[in-house]
Design an enzyme around this catalytic site. Sequence first.
Site, PDB file in Angstrom:
ATOM      1  N   LYS A 209       0.838  -1.209   0.000  1.00  0.00           N
ATOM      2  CA  LYS A 209       0.000   0.000   0.000  1.00  0.00           C
ATOM      3  C   LYS A 209       0.870   1.255   0.000  1.00  0.00           C
ATOM      4  O   LYS A 209       0.662   2.173  -0.780  1.00  0.00           O
ATOM      5  CB  LYS A 209      -0.898  -0.035   1.234  1.00  0.00           C
ATOM      6  CG  LYS A 209      -1.739   1.188   1.445  1.00  0.00           C
ATOM      7  CD  LYS A 209      -2.733   0.897   2.546  1.00  0.00           C
ATOM      8  CE  LYS A 209      -2.959   2.080   3.441  1.00  0.00           C
ATOM      9  NZ  LYS A 209      -3.941   1.800   4.482  1.00  0.00           N
ATOM     10  N   GLU A 215      10.959  -4.733   3.472  1.00  0.00           N
ATOM     11  CA  GLU A 215      10.987  -6.152   3.107  1.00  0.00           C
ATOM     12  C   GLU A 215      10.500  -6.360   1.673  1.00  0.00           C
ATOM     13  O   GLU A 215      11.099  -7.098   0.885  1.00  0.00           O
ATOM     14  CB  GLU A 215      10.086  -6.972   4.064  1.00  0.00           C
ATOM     15  CG  GLU A 215      10.591  -7.067   5.477  1.00  0.00           C
ATOM     16  CD  GLU A 215      10.080  -5.939   6.381  1.00  0.00           C
ATOM     17  OE1 GLU A 215       9.770  -4.840   5.853  1.00  0.00           O
ATOM     18  OE2 GLU A 215      10.014  -6.165   7.603  1.00  0.00           O
ATOM     19  N   GLY A 266      -4.225  -2.132   6.142  1.00  0.00           N
ATOM     20  CA  GLY A 266      -3.550  -3.313   5.599  1.00  0.00           C
ATOM     21  C   GLY A 266      -4.188  -4.616   6.040  1.00  0.00           C
ATOM     22  O   GLY A 266      -4.483  -5.497   5.227  1.00  0.00           O
ATOM     23  N   ARG A 267      -4.449  -4.741   7.339  1.00  0.00           N
ATOM     24  CA  ARG A 267      -4.967  -6.016   7.859  1.00  0.00           C
ATOM     25  C   ARG A 267      -6.438  -6.234   7.510  1.00  0.00           C
ATOM     26  O   ARG A 267      -6.995  -7.293   7.765  1.00  0.00           O
ATOM     27  CB  ARG A 267      -4.740  -6.104   9.363  1.00  0.00           C
ATOM     28  CG  ARG A 267      -5.286  -4.922  10.145  1.00  0.00           C
ATOM     29  CD  ARG A 267      -4.730  -4.907  11.550  1.00  0.00           C
ATOM     30  NE  ARG A 267      -5.120  -3.723  12.310  1.00  0.00           N
ATOM     31  CZ  ARG A 267      -4.478  -2.571  12.273  1.00  0.00           C
ATOM     32  NH1 ARG A 267      -3.443  -2.406  11.499  1.00  0.00           N
ATOM     33  NH2 ARG A 267      -4.886  -1.560  13.027  1.00  0.00           N
ATOM     34  N   GLU A 353      -3.090  -6.483  16.177  1.00  0.00           N
ATOM     35  CA  GLU A 353      -2.638  -5.173  15.704  1.00  0.00           C
ATOM     36  C   GLU A 353      -3.769  -4.147  15.851  1.00  0.00           C
ATOM     37  O   GLU A 353      -3.520  -2.955  16.025  1.00  0.00           O
ATOM     38  CB  GLU A 353      -2.186  -5.256  14.233  1.00  0.00           C
ATOM     39  CG  GLU A 353      -1.254  -4.123  13.836  1.00  0.00           C
ATOM     40  CD  GLU A 353      -0.534  -4.375  12.520  1.00  0.00           C
ATOM     41  OE1 GLU A 353       0.698  -4.264  12.484  1.00  0.00           O
ATOM     42  OE2 GLU A 353      -1.209  -4.675  11.518  1.00  0.00           O
ATOM     43  N   HIS A 384      -3.313 -33.249  19.435  1.00  0.00           N
ATOM     44  CA  HIS A 384      -2.139 -34.073  19.723  1.00  0.00           C
ATOM     45  C   HIS A 384      -0.956 -33.206  20.122  1.00  0.00           C
ATOM     46  O   HIS A 384       0.191 -33.664  20.082  1.00  0.00           O
ATOM     47  CB  HIS A 384      -1.798 -34.920  18.500  1.00  0.00           C
ATOM     48  CG  HIS A 384      -2.934 -35.822  18.110  1.00  0.00           C
ATOM     49  ND1 HIS A 384      -3.040 -37.130  18.530  1.00  0.00           N
ATOM     50  CD2 HIS A 384      -4.052 -35.570  17.382  1.00  0.00           C
ATOM     51  CE1 HIS A 384      -4.155 -37.658  18.054  1.00  0.00           C
ATOM     52  NE2 HIS A 384      -4.799 -36.724  17.357  1.00  0.00           N
ATOM     53  N   LYS A 499      10.871  -0.627  13.822  1.00  0.00           N
ATOM     54  CA  LYS A 499      11.284  -0.332  12.438  1.00  0.00           C
ATOM     55  C   LYS A 499      12.372   0.737  12.436  1.00  0.00           C
ATOM     56  O   LYS A 499      13.360   0.635  11.707  1.00  0.00           O
ATOM     57  CB  LYS A 499      10.088   0.206  11.643  1.00  0.00           C
ATOM     58  CG  LYS A 499       9.219  -0.822  10.997  1.00  0.00           C
ATOM     59  CD  LYS A 499       8.307  -0.111   9.998  1.00  0.00           C
ATOM     60  CE  LYS A 499       7.017  -0.858   9.798  1.00  0.00           C
ATOM     61  NZ  LYS A 499       6.042  -0.106   9.040  1.00  0.00           N
TER      62      LYS A 499
END
Length: 532
Positions: A209, A215, A266-267, A353, A384, A499
């Site tokens: 965005k 990254e 974003g999320r 977030e 398990h 960051k």
Amino acid sequence: MEFQDFSAHAAVGKLAALARAPHDLTAAGGLTAERISAMKTSGCGFDLLYATQRVTPAVLDALQELADEAGLIAAYAAMRQGAVLNRIQGYASENRQVLHTACRDVFDDPPMAPEASAKARRELEKLRIFLDELASGAIVNAEGKPFTTMVQVGIGGSDLGPRALYMALKAYALCGRSARFIANVDPDDVAEVLSGLDLSRTLFNVVSKSGSTLETLTNEELVRARIVAAGLDPALHLVAVTGEGSPMDDANKYLRSFYMEDYIGGRYSATSMVGLVTLGFVLGFEAVMEILRGAHEVDRAAMEPDIRANIPLLLALLGIWNHNFLGHATVAVLPYSQALSRFPAHLQQCDMESNGKSVTRQGKTVGWKTGPVVWGEPGTNGQHAFYQLIHQGTEVVPVEFIGFRHSQYGLDLRVAGTGSQQKLLANMLAQSLALALGKQDDNPVRCFPGNRPNSILIADRLTPQIMGGLLAIYEHRIAFQGFCWNINSFDQEGVQLGKILATRLLDLIAGRMAAKGSSALEESMLQQAGIR
Ligand code: G6Q
């Protein structure tokens, strides 16, 4: 929109009093067939069974009062209409609308936020044309062959939701189409994803965005270098999804560009082009519209003020009951569906977030608990592994089970009188009952305390439409909780500090720090970690 402190609501006092003696599911008559049939809410293809929560009609009435006092439905309606809810009064903040619901408000006329829905329609039309061109052979590689793989390059919200939905729905992939994802700046992530891929048949979908995420930009460069090394033209192999005017908004560098707006967090962006380009490539445009239809149906249904008839609102309030009043610190989301294996990871981001906040919408420190720790893994695998703690540990973990009556592929075999899908579902229901009822035993090691709250969300089959609905149910459960806690669920200031410090360390590693001056602490960290 006026938001009040959570502690200011009269219903909070009532609920605190009720929480001193919560419903005992282990008592005689604590969990009955009548209770199971009464405590069920249905809508948009889902049933929510919540008899195994520690609630009574009085608790539900008080939760309804809380929802009404906090104006949760009014806040949600304001969000859908484009109110500037992503803000902190009196302080610098993102100061934006919150309009992910407009991405799927493309079926009604007029939509709730007409301008935003018009932009969503415009991007959908671009996507439809792009997918048609891929299907018709108008877009092919340099050898005239069709593309078979799309690799999405993005991180955080530009990765988790789209990846979770892809994994959930890849059973419906068009013949010969698949997707892969690169998120981490770990070079091994790129190396592993690209190994064995035929680059000449691969499209890379770079999603950011901001167009400035370290990254993603680093991974885009790695990918471009690999494409060039293979003798291919990057401009024919890369598409982009970004904000209009961002550093990545450059038509010369990409085969096609799609846009997302700054009012889509974003999320919350899986139903924008952030998710839909890759999903469309793999599943086709009709499936994309089904995802949007499922989400939109839930968006509409979530306007219902009666908590007993509104699945996301009820889930939100049951979560608040467990977290703020019964004091449980975490919540496990346990899908009995392998296809949903990355859905808990998406929810971790979306929930933590959004609601991992300590200041109110007015910038004051909160005096109550906000978002819980969210975690989960698919069942039966988890049984398990970590279910030991859920059944007998000292930490009580409320559980949200998710299941489907039918499998996606319909490939099943009866073994010992039952099919695998029946075994899967029997296990989910058994876990729900075992957690609620517990078991007494003379041997203390074999005692199960019970009263471990849980609910079951069940639908017929995990289809694109149901996946869209499930995504929206959780998005709204998170937003309703944030409204109730009087926090801004739509910013993420908490990810900034790390960051900034990482950038300083990179400057140091690259030898750029001398002029700016570095701290002994940073030097020492690098040296002791053996990095410099
Ligand atoms: C989500 C966050 C965050 C964001 C990533 C990627 O709500 O804002 O996870 O999605 O940092 O950002 P870009 O899409 O701008 O690269």
